[in-house]
Design a protein around this motif. Structure first.
Motif, PDB file in Angstrom:
ATOM      1  N   ARG A   1       0.676  -1.117  -0.037  1.00 47.62           N
ATOM      2  CA  ARG A   1       0.078  -0.149  -0.045  1.00 47.62           C
ATOM      3  C   ARG A   1       0.873   1.361   0.107  1.00 47.62           C
ATOM      4  N   LEU A   2       0.724   1.990  -1.090  1.00 52.69           N
ATOM      5  CA  LEU A   2       1.467   3.418  -1.340  1.00 52.69           C
ATOM      6  C   LEU A   2       0.590   4.376  -0.693  1.00 52.69           C
ATOM      7  N   THR A   3       1.134   5.268   0.179  1.00 54.17           N
ATOM      8  CA  THR A   3       0.350   6.551   0.691  1.00 54.17           C
ATOM      9  C   THR A   3       1.121   7.769   0.206  1.00 54.17           C
ATOM     10  N   CYS A   4       0.317   8.660  -0.109  1.00 53.83           N
ATOM     11  CA  CYS A   4       0.994  10.253  -0.638  1.00 53.83           C
ATOM     12  C   CYS A   4       0.281  11.108   0.269  1.00 53.83           C
ATOM     13  N   ALA A   5       1.269  11.791   1.020  1.00 55.50           N
ATOM     14  CA  ALA A   5       0.702  13.214   1.722  1.00 55.50           C
ATOM     15  C   ALA A   5       1.258  14.201   1.158  1.00 55.50           C
ATOM     16  N   SER A   6       0.460  15.426   1.496  1.00 57.36           N
ATOM     17  CA  SER A   6       0.656  16.821   0.857  1.00 57.36           C
ATOM     18  C   SER A   6       0.678  17.788   1.744  1.00 57.36           C
ATOM     19  N   SER A   7       1.358  18.608   1.537  1.00 57.24           N
ATOM     20  CA  SER A   7       1.697  19.902   2.546  1.00 57.24           C
ATOM     21  C   SER A   7       1.509  21.184   1.318  1.00 57.24           C
ATOM     22  N   GLY A   8       0.699  21.871   1.553  1.00 58.76           N
ATOM     23  CA  GLY A   8       0.401  23.042   0.758  1.00 58.76           C
ATOM     24  C   GLY A   8      -0.600  22.821  -0.329  1.00 58.76           C
ATOM     25  N   LEU A   9      -1.235  21.709  -0.345  1.00 57.95           N
ATOM     26  CA  LEU A   9      -2.293  21.262  -1.370  1.00 57.95           C
ATOM     27  C   LEU A   9      -3.381  20.497  -0.742  1.00 57.95           C
ATOM     28  N   THR A  10      -4.563  21.037  -0.882  1.00 60.45           N
ATOM     29  CA  THR A  10      -5.611  20.250  -0.673  1.00 60.45           C
ATOM     30  C   THR A  10      -5.818  19.254  -1.700  1.00 60.45           C
ATOM     31  N   PHE A  11      -5.687  17.985  -1.338  1.00 56.60           N
ATOM     32  CA  PHE A  11      -6.257  16.855  -2.273  1.00 56.60           C
ATOM     33  C   PHE A  11      -7.547  17.187  -2.965  1.00 56.60           C
TER      34      PHE A  11
END
Length: 126
Positions: free
Chosen positions: A19-29
Protein backbone atom coordinates in the motif's frame (compact mmCIF):
# COMPACT_ATOMS: atom_id res chain seq x y z
CA UNK A 1 5.10 25.67 -1.49
CA UNK A 2 3.55 22.35 -2.43
CA UNK A 3 5.22 19.09 -1.45
CA UNK A 4 4.02 15.58 -2.17
CA UNK A 5 5.67 12.77 -0.23
CA UNK A 6 5.17 9.10 -1.01
CA UNK A 7 5.64 6.26 1.45
CA UNK A 8 5.05 2.52 1.55
CA UNK A 9 7.24 1.17 -1.19
CA UNK A 10 9.53 -1.79 -0.72
CA UNK A 11 10.21 -5.35 -1.70
CA UNK A 12 7.39 -7.85 -2.15
CA UNK A 13 6.99 -11.30 -3.61
CA UNK A 14 4.74 -11.95 -6.56
CA UNK A 15 1.15 -12.29 -5.41
CA UNK A 16 1.66 -10.15 -2.33
CA UNK A 17 0.25 -6.71 -1.55
CA UNK A 18 1.67 -3.28 -0.85
CA UNK A 19 0.00 0.00 0.00
CA UNK A 20 1.44 3.32 -1.09
CA UNK A 21 0.43 6.59 0.53
CA UNK A 22 0.97 10.13 -0.65
CA UNK A 23 0.78 13.03 1.79
CA UNK A 24 0.65 16.66 0.78
CA UNK A 25 1.67 19.91 2.33
CA UNK A 26 0.49 23.09 0.69
CA UNK A 27 -2.16 21.38 -1.43
CA UNK A 28 -5.62 20.14 -0.47
CA UNK A 29 -6.10 16.94 -2.42
CA UNK A 30 -9.88 17.29 -2.60
CA UNK A 31 -9.59 20.26 -4.98
CA UNK A 32 -7.16 18.50 -7.31
CA UNK A 33 -7.17 15.52 -9.59
CA UNK A 34 -4.64 13.08 -8.17
CA UNK A 35 -2.84 10.17 -9.72
CA UNK A 36 -0.15 7.55 -9.48
CA UNK A 37 2.40 7.00 -12.21
CA UNK A 38 5.34 4.63 -12.42
CA UNK A 39 8.62 4.43 -14.21
CA UNK A 40 10.52 1.22 -14.70
CA UNK A 41 14.24 1.20 -15.39
CA UNK A 42 14.90 2.29 -18.95
CA UNK A 43 11.26 3.04 -19.67
CA UNK A 44 9.10 6.13 -19.84
CA UNK A 45 6.86 7.21 -16.99
CA UNK A 46 3.42 5.66 -17.38
CA UNK A 47 -0.02 6.15 -15.94
CA UNK A 48 -1.24 3.78 -13.22
CA UNK A 49 -4.39 5.19 -11.62
CA UNK A 50 -6.11 8.51 -10.93
CA UNK A 51 -9.07 10.21 -9.33
CA UNK A 52 -10.88 13.24 -10.70
CA UNK A 53 -11.39 16.27 -8.50
CA UNK A 54 -13.77 15.73 -5.59
CA UNK A 55 -16.36 18.12 -7.03
CA UNK A 56 -16.10 16.42 -10.44
CA UNK A 57 -17.23 13.19 -8.82
CA UNK A 58 -13.94 11.73 -7.66
CA UNK A 59 -14.13 9.08 -10.39
CA UNK A 60 -11.31 6.56 -10.69
CA UNK A 61 -9.46 5.49 -13.82
CA UNK A 62 -6.95 2.66 -14.11
CA UNK A 63 -4.39 1.50 -16.62
CA UNK A 64 -5.42 -1.81 -18.17
CA UNK A 65 -2.32 -3.47 -16.72
CA UNK A 66 -3.45 -2.84 -13.12
CA UNK A 67 -7.23 -2.90 -13.45
CA UNK A 68 -8.74 -5.29 -10.92
CA UNK A 69 -5.55 -5.45 -8.87
CA UNK A 70 -4.88 -1.85 -7.79
CA UNK A 71 -7.23 0.54 -6.00
CA UNK A 72 -6.74 4.29 -5.66
CA UNK A 73 -8.43 6.21 -2.86
CA UNK A 74 -8.41 9.66 -1.31
CA UNK A 75 -8.87 10.49 2.36
CA UNK A 76 -10.00 14.10 2.58
CA UNK A 77 -9.77 14.19 6.39
CA UNK A 78 -6.12 13.13 6.37
CA UNK A 79 -5.35 14.83 3.04
CA UNK A 80 -3.74 11.70 1.65
CA UNK A 81 -4.03 9.59 -1.48
CA UNK A 82 -3.37 5.87 -1.38
CA UNK A 83 -2.72 3.12 -3.87
CA UNK A 84 -3.56 -0.40 -2.68
CA UNK A 85 -1.65 -2.86 -4.82
CA UNK A 86 -2.76 -6.49 -4.67
CA UNK A 87 -1.68 -9.56 -6.62
CA UNK A 88 1.62 -7.91 -7.44
CA UNK A 89 3.58 -9.08 -10.45
CA UNK A 90 7.29 -8.72 -11.27
CA UNK A 91 6.33 -6.35 -14.09
CA UNK A 92 4.93 -3.95 -11.47
CA UNK A 93 8.52 -3.23 -10.41
CA UNK A 94 9.13 0.50 -10.82
CA UNK A 95 9.47 3.79 -9.04
CA UNK A 96 5.96 4.98 -8.19
CA UNK A 97 5.16 8.69 -8.22
CA UNK A 98 2.24 10.59 -6.78
CA UNK A 99 1.05 13.55 -8.84
CA UNK A 100 -1.63 16.21 -8.78
CA UNK A 101 -3.20 18.65 -11.19
CA UNK A 102 -5.87 21.32 -10.96
CA UNK A 103 -7.29 20.46 -14.36
CA UNK A 104 -10.75 19.02 -14.85
CA UNK A 105 -11.39 15.70 -16.53
CA UNK A 106 -9.45 12.48 -16.40
CA UNK A 107 -5.82 12.64 -15.33
CA UNK A 108 -3.83 10.05 -17.28
CA UNK A 109 -0.87 11.84 -18.83
CA UNK A 110 2.33 12.83 -17.03
CA UNK A 111 2.21 16.07 -19.00
CA UNK A 112 -0.95 17.11 -17.16
CA UNK A 113 0.72 17.08 -13.75
CA UNK A 114 1.35 20.30 -11.85
CA UNK A 115 3.08 18.64 -8.92
CA UNK A 116 5.11 15.48 -8.39
CA UNK A 117 6.37 13.55 -5.42
CA UNK A 118 9.93 12.26 -5.26
CA UNK A 119 8.89 8.66 -5.89
CA UNK A 120 9.08 5.42 -3.96
CA UNK A 121 10.62 2.18 -5.19
CA UNK A 122 8.48 -0.93 -5.53
CA UNK A 123 10.27 -4.18 -6.33
CA UNK A 124 8.38 -7.40 -6.92
CA UNK A 125 10.32 -10.65 -7.00
CA UNK A 126 9.14 -13.80 -8.74
Amino acid sequence: QVQLVEAGGGLAQAGASLRLTCASSGLTFSIAAVGWFRQALGKEREFVASLTRFWDGGDSTYADSVKGRFTISRDNTKNTVSLQMDSLKPEDTAIYFCAATFGSGVFTSPGQASYWGQGTQVTVSS
